[in-house]
Write a protein that holds these residues in place. Structure first.
Motif, PDB file in Angstrom:
ATOM      1  N   LEU A 174       0.830  -1.202   0.000  1.00 31.64           N
ATOM      2  CA  LEU A 174       0.000   0.000   0.000  1.00 31.64           C
ATOM      3  C   LEU A 174       0.872   1.263   0.000  1.00 31.64           C
ATOM      4  O   LEU A 174       0.548   2.255  -0.673  1.00 31.64           O
ATOM      5  CB  LEU A 174      -0.928   0.006   1.216  1.00 31.64           C
ATOM      6  N   MET A 175       1.981   1.211   0.736  1.00 33.90           N
ATOM      7  CA  MET A 175       2.923   2.328   0.733  1.00 33.90           C
ATOM      8  C   MET A 175       3.503   2.549  -0.660  1.00 33.90           C
ATOM      9  O   MET A 175       3.640   3.695  -1.115  1.00 33.90           O
ATOM     10  CB  MET A 175       4.060   2.054   1.724  1.00 33.90           C
ATOM     11  N   ALA A 176       3.819   1.467  -1.339  1.00 34.31           N
ATOM     12  CA  ALA A 176       4.400   1.561  -2.680  1.00 34.31           C
ATOM     13  C   ALA A 176       3.426   2.195  -3.663  1.00 34.31           C
ATOM     14  O   ALA A 176       3.812   3.040  -4.485  1.00 34.31           O
ATOM     15  CB  ALA A 176       4.805   0.163  -3.165  1.00 34.31           C
ATOM     16  N   ILE A 177       2.159   1.816  -3.572  1.00 33.77           N
ATOM     17  CA  ILE A 177       1.144   2.388  -4.456  1.00 33.77           C
ATOM     18  C   ILE A 177       0.995   3.888  -4.186  1.00 33.77           C
ATOM     19  O   ILE A 177       0.888   4.695  -5.119  1.00 33.77           O
ATOM     20  CB  ILE A 177      -0.204   1.669  -4.260  1.00 33.77           C
ATOM     21  N   SER A 178       1.019   4.277  -2.901  1.00 32.14           N
ATOM     22  CA  SER A 178       0.909   5.685  -2.533  1.00 32.14           C
ATOM     23  C   SER A 178       2.074   6.490  -3.104  1.00 32.14           C
ATOM     24  O   SER A 178       1.876   7.566  -3.686  1.00 32.14           O
ATOM     25  CB  SER A 178       0.883   5.832  -1.009  1.00 32.14           C
ATOM     26  N   LEU A 179       3.277   5.986  -2.953  1.00 37.75           N
ATOM     27  CA  LEU A 179       4.467   6.672  -3.477  1.00 37.75           C
ATOM     28  C   LEU A 179       4.414   6.792  -4.990  1.00 37.75           C
ATOM     29  O   LEU A 179       4.814   7.810  -5.562  1.00 37.75           O
ATOM     30  CB  LEU A 179       5.733   5.926  -3.043  1.00 37.75           C
ATOM     31  N   SER A 180       3.927   5.751  -5.636  1.00 36.57           N
ATOM     32  CA  SER A 180       3.823   5.757  -7.094  1.00 36.57           C
ATOM     33  C   SER A 180       2.899   6.869  -7.574  1.00 36.57           C
ATOM     34  O   SER A 180       3.234   7.630  -8.496  1.00 36.57           O
ATOM     35  CB  SER A 180       3.314   4.397  -7.582  1.00 36.57           C
ATOM     36  N   TYR A 181       1.737   6.995  -6.948  1.00 39.80           N
ATOM     37  CA  TYR A 181       0.791   8.052  -7.319  1.00 39.80           C
ATOM     38  C   TYR A 181       1.360   9.440  -7.011  1.00 39.80           C
ATOM     39  O   TYR A 181       1.180  10.388  -7.789  1.00 39.80           O
ATOM     40  CB  TYR A 181      -0.539   7.866  -6.579  1.00 39.80           C
ATOM     41  N   PHE A 182       2.062   9.568  -5.880  1.00 36.87           N
ATOM     42  CA  PHE A 182       2.613  10.877  -5.493  1.00 36.87           C
ATOM     43  C   PHE A 182       3.683  11.338  -6.481  1.00 36.87           C
ATOM     44  O   PHE A 182       3.667  12.498  -6.929  1.00 36.87           O
ATOM     45  CB  PHE A 182       3.201  10.804  -4.080  1.00 36.87           C
ATOM     46  N   ILE A 183       4.607  10.467  -6.823  1.00 43.08           N
ATOM     47  CA  ILE A 183       5.675  10.818  -7.759  1.00 43.08           C
ATOM     48  C   ILE A 183       5.097  11.154  -9.134  1.00 43.08           C
ATOM     49  O   ILE A 183       5.497  12.131  -9.776  1.00 43.08           O
ATOM     50  CB  ILE A 183       6.681   9.657  -7.882  1.00 43.08           C
ATOM     51  N   THR A 184       4.142  10.361  -9.575  1.00 43.20           N
ATOM     52  CA  THR A 184       3.538  10.585 -10.896  1.00 43.20           C
ATOM     53  C   THR A 184       2.763  11.893 -10.940  1.00 43.20           C
ATOM     54  O   THR A 184       2.863  12.650 -11.911  1.00 43.20           O
ATOM     55  CB  THR A 184       2.607   9.416 -11.253  1.00 43.20           C
ATOM     56  N   PHE A 185       2.000  12.181  -9.895  1.00 45.31           N
ATOM     57  CA  PHE A 185       1.246  13.431  -9.858  1.00 45.31           C
ATOM     58  C   PHE A 185       2.188  14.634  -9.843  1.00 45.31           C
ATOM     59  O   PHE A 185       1.942  15.632 -10.542  1.00 45.31           O
ATOM     60  CB  PHE A 185       0.332  13.471  -8.634  1.00 45.31           C
ATOM     61  N   SER A 186       3.256  14.541  -9.070  1.00 45.68           N
ATOM     62  CA  SER A 186       4.225  15.643  -9.007  1.00 45.68           C
ATOM     63  C   SER A 186       4.822  15.919 -10.382  1.00 45.68           C
ATOM     64  O   SER A 186       4.945  17.070 -10.806  1.00 45.68           O
ATOM     65  CB  SER A 186       5.338  15.307  -8.005  1.00 45.68           C
ATOM     66  N   GLY A 187       5.172  14.849 -11.093  1.00 46.60           N
ATOM     67  CA  GLY A 187       5.716  15.008 -12.436  1.00 46.60           C
ATOM     68  C   GLY A 187       4.694  15.589 -13.402  1.00 46.60           C
ATOM     69  O   GLY A 187       5.017  16.428 -14.253  1.00 46.60           O
ATOM     70  N   ALA A 188       3.436  15.159 -13.259  1.00 46.79           N
ATOM     71  CA  ALA A 188       2.372  15.653 -14.145  1.00 46.79           C
ATOM     72  C   ALA A 188       2.139  17.142 -13.947  1.00 46.79           C
ATOM     73  O   ALA A 188       1.885  17.880 -14.908  1.00 46.79           O
ATOM     74  CB  ALA A 188       1.079  14.876 -13.887  1.00 46.79           C
ATOM     75  N   ILE A 189       2.236  17.618 -12.702  1.00 46.22           N
ATOM     76  CA  ILE A 189       2.059  19.041 -12.411  1.00 46.22           C
ATOM     77  C   ILE A 189       3.184  19.858 -13.037  1.00 46.22           C
ATOM     78  O   ILE A 189       2.959  20.944 -13.599  1.00 46.22           O
ATOM     79  CB  ILE A 189       2.002  19.276 -10.891  1.00 46.22           C
ATOM     80  N   LEU A 190       4.405  19.355 -12.953  1.00 45.70           N
ATOM     81  CA  LEU A 190       5.534  20.059 -13.563  1.00 45.70           C
ATOM     82  C   LEU A 190       5.369  20.157 -15.075  1.00 45.70           C
ATOM     83  O   LEU A 190       5.621  21.207 -15.680  1.00 45.70           O
ATOM     84  CB  LEU A 190       6.849  19.344 -13.222  1.00 45.70           C
ATOM     85  N   LEU A 191       4.929  19.059 -15.694  1.00 44.27           N
ATOM     86  CA  LEU A 191       4.693  19.064 -17.139  1.00 44.27           C
ATOM     87  C   LEU A 191       3.518  19.964 -17.510  1.00 44.27           C
ATOM     88  O   LEU A 191       3.494  20.567 -18.582  1.00 44.27           O
ATOM     89  CB  LEU A 191       4.421  17.641 -17.639  1.00 44.27           C
ATOM     90  N   LEU A 192       2.555  20.066 -16.610  1.00 47.92           N
ATOM     91  CA  LEU A 192       1.372  20.885 -16.869  1.00 47.92           C
ATOM     92  C   LEU A 192       1.756  22.352 -17.071  1.00 47.92           C
ATOM     93  O   LEU A 192       1.269  23.019 -17.987  1.00 47.92           O
ATOM     94  CB  LEU A 192       0.389  20.755 -15.702  1.00 47.92           C
ATOM     95  N   LYS A 193       2.654  22.844 -16.242  1.00 43.66           N
ATOM     96  CA  LYS A 193       3.067  24.244 -16.334  1.00 43.66           C
ATOM     97  C   LYS A 193       3.852  24.522 -17.613  1.00 43.66           C
ATOM     98  O   LYS A 193       3.762  25.595 -18.190  1.00 43.66           O
ATOM     99  CB  LYS A 193       3.925  24.603 -15.110  1.00 43.66           C
ATOM    100  N   LYS A 194       4.626  23.522 -18.062  1.00 44.51           N
ATOM    101  CA  LYS A 194       5.466  23.730 -19.236  1.00 44.51           C
ATOM    102  C   LYS A 194       4.730  23.490 -20.547  1.00 44.51           C
ATOM    103  O   LYS A 194       5.025  24.117 -21.560  1.00 44.51           O
ATOM    104  CB  LYS A 194       6.688  22.800 -19.159  1.00 44.51           C
ATOM    105  N   THR A 195       3.782  22.577 -20.541  1.00 41.91           N
ATOM    106  CA  THR A 195       3.152  22.112 -21.787  1.00 41.91           C
ATOM    107  C   THR A 195       1.795  22.748 -22.067  1.00 41.91           C
ATOM    108  O   THR A 195       1.480  23.054 -23.217  1.00 41.91           O
ATOM    109  CB  THR A 195       2.992  20.578 -21.747  1.00 41.91           C
ATOM    110  N   PHE A 196       0.990  22.955 -21.032  1.00 42.89           N
ATOM    111  CA  PHE A 196      -0.391  23.398 -21.239  1.00 42.89           C
ATOM    112  C   PHE A 196      -0.547  24.882 -20.899  1.00 42.89           C
ATOM    113  O   PHE A 196      -0.015  25.357 -19.889  1.00 42.89           O
ATOM    114  CB  PHE A 196      -1.356  22.581 -20.374  1.00 42.89           C
TER     115      PHE A 196
END
Length: 412
Positions: A174-196
């Motif tokens: 469960l910890m691994a799944i949480s970390l996976s979502y957190f890292i992915t969301f953080s990356g998506a937010i960074l890409l959001l500012k640059k791309t959209f």
């Protein structure tokens, strides 16, 4: 000229479909490849306990998300991208408020497992919004990157935490799944500012309007989402109460193998919905076309289930382990149940386009009541009857949706 435009549209749809399908396959392939590792590391009991927690998380996601991803998609097609940033921010604030409430409950219950269920639901709702944003703007590659990030980090953190901690493997998963979502969301937010090109102007008035839009859109769909999740997860909750963790583990493994069918279906659906909405708007696709596709699609579950039935038992024991051999029975049954999603999506997407949320919810409630009745009877009689609940409830749902689509056409 018209033929050239249609050809380009079809090629764009094909290209996007391939990217979505590749993303879905690769993102689900890694967890699927991880399945033999998990079944052996957790055993049938541990795998059953993990399935129970994930089922709880799925129910929490309904109230954490409130169908924000659907609200984002519809907002974009109706109002455009102006105000979309405020909608994303308002949705995040709403989810965070529900998250805090869930944390308080987990502390009062002194349940570490429930805390991670709440955390996973919160992070998953944020990632879903990012995926919806990319889907409605037809950014399949960006959508693909998010999916691959989820898959890779999921595997890395699971194996890493199992190796480093090696204490309670269910909690570590469960910890691994949480970390996976957190890292992915953080990356998506960074890409959001640059791309959209999305601007956020968080005035109190605009945030109130955005939250009001989310609630207005999402509240009528709670019953629909709850019904959908009940039919997808409540069986595991009930099995956990009435049967052993070993039996739940065997059952859940079979369902997970069968979910490959759902992956393929939802990949094509993700690519096709934006194009379907565009063609419905321009009148290039009529209800008669969708009804024709619906009748043809009813043959697909039979063909796919026959293929699953012909797969040798040795393949299941090789993938899952000897203790999970009975999972083959559940896999075949759920391949048929999940394949019925194809005719379902053909009809429900049409109703979603016309914002017939009340009708969708009504159909879902009726289907869910049937599901619960059959599930209750099956859990008393014999656990092998449990998959019948999914098949029968969906079979009842299809004619109801068909009726409501015809009603829309009559009003026109």
């Amino acid at each position: 000229m018209r033929k050239k435009v249609q050809s380009l549209a079809k090629s764009a749809l094909l290209k996007d479909s391939v990217i979505y399908l590749a993303g879905e396959l690769l993102s689900k392939a890694m967890p699927f490849l991880l399945l033999p590792y998990l079944t052996r590391m957790l055993g049938t009991d541990g795998f059953g306990e993990l399935s129970y927690y994930l089922a709880i998380g799925a129910f929490l996601l309904i109230f954490m998300s409130l169908s924000q991803n659907g609200a984002i998609t519809r907002y974009y097609y109706v109002y455009g991208k102006n105000g979309l940033g405020n909608l994303l921010l308002a949705g995040g604030l709403y989810s965070f408020a529900i998250f805090l409430l869930g944390v308080i409950i987990s502390i009062l219950q002194k349940s570490e497992g429930f805390f991670y269920c709440v955390l996973i639901a919160f992070l998953q709702s944020l990632v879903q919004n990012q995926l919806a944003l990319r889907q409605c703007q037809k950014r399949p590659f960006s959508y693909f990157v998010i999916q691959i990030s989820l898959a890779i980090t999921n595997v890395i953190f699971t194996v890493g935490l199992f190796y480093l901690l090696n204490e309670n493997k269910v909690i570590e998963r469960l910890m691994a799944i949480s970390l996976s979502y957190f890292i992915t969301f953080s990356g998506a937010i960074l890409l959001l500012k640059k791309t959209f090109d999305i601007r956020i102007r968080p005035t109190l008035k605009l945030l109130k309007l955005a939250i009001g839009y989310i609630i207005t859109f999402g509240l009528p769909l709670i019953l629909h989402a709850l019904s959908y999740t009940v039919k997808g997860q409540f069986d595991r909750v009930l099995i956990n109460e009435r049967f052993s963790a070993h039996e739940l583990g065997v059952y859940s493994a079979g369902v997970q193998v069968a979910s490959v069918v759902t992956v393929l279906i939802m990949a094509v659906n993700s690519a096709g919905v934006p194009y379907l909405y565009e063609r419905l708007k321009t009148g290039k696709i009529q209800l008669a076309h969708l009804h024709r596709a619906f009748w043809f699609s009813l043959a697909v579950p039979i063909v796919v289930t026959l293929f699953a039935y012909l797969l040798p038992l040795s393949l299941f024991t090789f993938v899952l382990g000897e203790a999970f051999a009975p999972s083959r029975f559940y896999t075949v049954f759920f391949v048929f149940a999940f394949s019925l999603t194809i005719p379902y999506l053909i009809l429900v997407n049409y109703l979603f386009y016309h914002a017939k949320n009340a009708q969708i919810s009504a159909c879902s409630v009726i289907s869910t009541v049937v599901y619960l009745l059959v599930l209750w009877w099956a859990s008393v009689e014999n656990m092998q009857f449990v998959p019948l609940a999914s098949v029968i409830s969906t079979a009842i749902l299809l004619p109801l949706l068909y009726y409501f689509t015809k009603q829309i056409d009559k009003k026109k």
